[in-house]
Design an enzyme around this catalytic site. Structure first.
Site, PDB file in Angstrom:
ATOM      1  CG  HIS A  27      -5.303   3.999   0.527  1.00  0.00           C
ATOM      2  ND1 HIS A  27      -5.491   3.301   1.688  1.00  0.00           N
ATOM      3  CD2 HIS A  27      -5.170   5.305   0.893  1.00  0.00           C
ATOM      4  CE1 HIS A  27      -5.452   4.143   2.723  1.00  0.00           C
ATOM      5  NE2 HIS A  27      -5.273   5.365   2.256  1.00  0.00           N
ATOM      6  CG  HIS A  57      -9.609  12.158   2.578  1.00  0.00           C
ATOM      7  ND1 HIS A  57      -8.626  11.655   1.753  1.00  0.00           N
ATOM      8  CD2 HIS A  57      -9.560  11.420   3.715  1.00  0.00           C
ATOM      9  CE1 HIS A  57      -8.030  10.643   2.365  1.00  0.00           C
ATOM     10  NE2 HIS A  57      -8.578  10.490   3.553  1.00  0.00           N
ATOM     11  CG  HIS A  71      -1.104   7.286   4.667  1.00  0.00           C
ATOM     12  ND1 HIS A  71      -1.174   6.110   3.949  1.00  0.00           N
ATOM     13  CD2 HIS A  71      -2.383   7.730   4.770  1.00  0.00           C
ATOM     14  CE1 HIS A  71      -2.436   5.843   3.658  1.00  0.00           C
ATOM     15  NE2 HIS A  71      -3.196   6.813   4.148  1.00  0.00           N
ATOM     16  CG  ASP A 122      -4.558   9.543   2.362  1.00  0.00           C
ATOM     17  OD1 ASP A 122      -4.754   8.423   1.861  1.00  0.00           O
ATOM     18  OD2 ASP A 122      -4.685   9.783   3.583  1.00  0.00           O
TER      19      ASP A 122
END
Ligand SMILES: [Zn+2]
Length: 307
Positions: A78, A268, A241, A245
């Protein structure tokens, strides 16, 4: 010349780690040109520096973790996203524990911190990774399929699709394209919070995750609805979001991208595999600078103001 950027002065914040639940202090400090973004574990007897790079990413379960030897920093994405959005090239992040503070669960608090410190232009050209050929990573088949791709583009565009079959998510937009030349990171993306399902929380806590998570730093969803009293900050906060990310994960490569990123159900782990694929194919990209900043794509030529 399109110049590198750092902070004017230092700034501090205190919070808890989303997964560890541990109290942590961070100090964001200006850094010289060509330093890059360097996390420093100042709580260790001998402070350890962890410069960001795609290869420094060692864990990607629920968050992106960077390491140097046994020293780690969890959940860096973030802050990295805020740095990507505001165009911060050089920064020291002194940290007193193993996980970044989650603050409000979005990048907005980091944007506020960085902007309060002020952004300074530096006397060195900003270097970009210019995509010349597409690179792609894919995993799974059928309902488990996911992929992420980078391809040539004069600017920086991110297109993301999530695929949750859940009543609270289905009713929102699950697909979004964000172009830094057309939209505003600060207004359109930075405020989107991380999210979690109550059915997963017990399992996560058993595994030592989400110990610091709650309604003040995440969107929490039960089997039917969003539990936060204030509802969502954006109609399509979930996919926003995921873009937030992705911007943070991709900025771990250490330089801004001139590329189009598109992804389906990525996260991720896959974002980091994509960067590794890029680094494995040096013929797919070049490092470029802009002697005349007017030649740079609009989104990069007109980043957040400096003063
Ligand atoms: Zn996140």
């Amino acid at each position: 010349m399109l110049k590198q950027r750092t902070l004017k002065t230092l700034t501090r914040a205190v919070g808890v780690g989303l997964h560890s639940g541990q109290r942590v202090e961070i100090t964001l400090r200006p850094a010289h040109p060509n330093t890059g973004i360097v996390f420093r574990r100042v709580d260790l007897p001998d402070p350890v520096e962890i410069p960001v790079s795609a290869l420094a990413v060692t864990e990607t379960r629920m968050a992106s973790t960077i390491s140097c030897g046994s020293a780690k920093v969890h959940t860096v994405e973030h802050l990295m996203s805020a740095c990507a959005g505001l165009g911060i090239d050089n920064l020291y992040v002194d940290i007193t524990a193993e996980e970044m503070p989650i603050l409000d669960g979005s990048a907005a608090s980091f944007v506020f911190l960085l902007q309060s410190a002020g952004i300074e232009l530096q006397d060195a050209p900003r270097q970009f990774i210019l995509l010349k050929q597409a690179v792609e990573v894919r995993q799974g088949k059928g309902v488990h399929e996911k992929w992420a791709r980078l391809e040539p583009f004069h600017g920086y565009q991110l297109s993301f699709e999530i695929d949750f079959s859940h009543p609270a998510v289905d009713s929102t937009g699950q697909r979004l394209l964000f172009d830094i030349s057309a939209g505003s990171f600060t207004k359109d993306i930075a405020r989107a919070r991380t999210f979690g399902f109550t059915k997963d929380v017990e399992m996560m806590r058993t595994n030592g995750l989400a110990l610091g998570g709650g309604l003040d730093n995440a969107i929490v969803i039960d089997d039917y609805k969003v539990l936060n009293a204030g509802g969502l900050r954006y109609d399509d906060e979930f996919v926003k979001h995921k873009i937030l990310d992705a911007m943070g994960d991709l900025y771990l490569v250490g330089k801004p991208l001139l590329a189009k990123y598109s992804a389906f159900r990525s996260g991720h782990a896959l974002n980091n595999l994509l960067l590794r694929e890029l680094l494995d194919h040096p013929e797919a990209w070049d490092l470029v600078t802009f002697a005349d900043s007017q030649q740079a794509p609009a989104g990069y030529a007109q980043l957040a103001r400096t003063w």
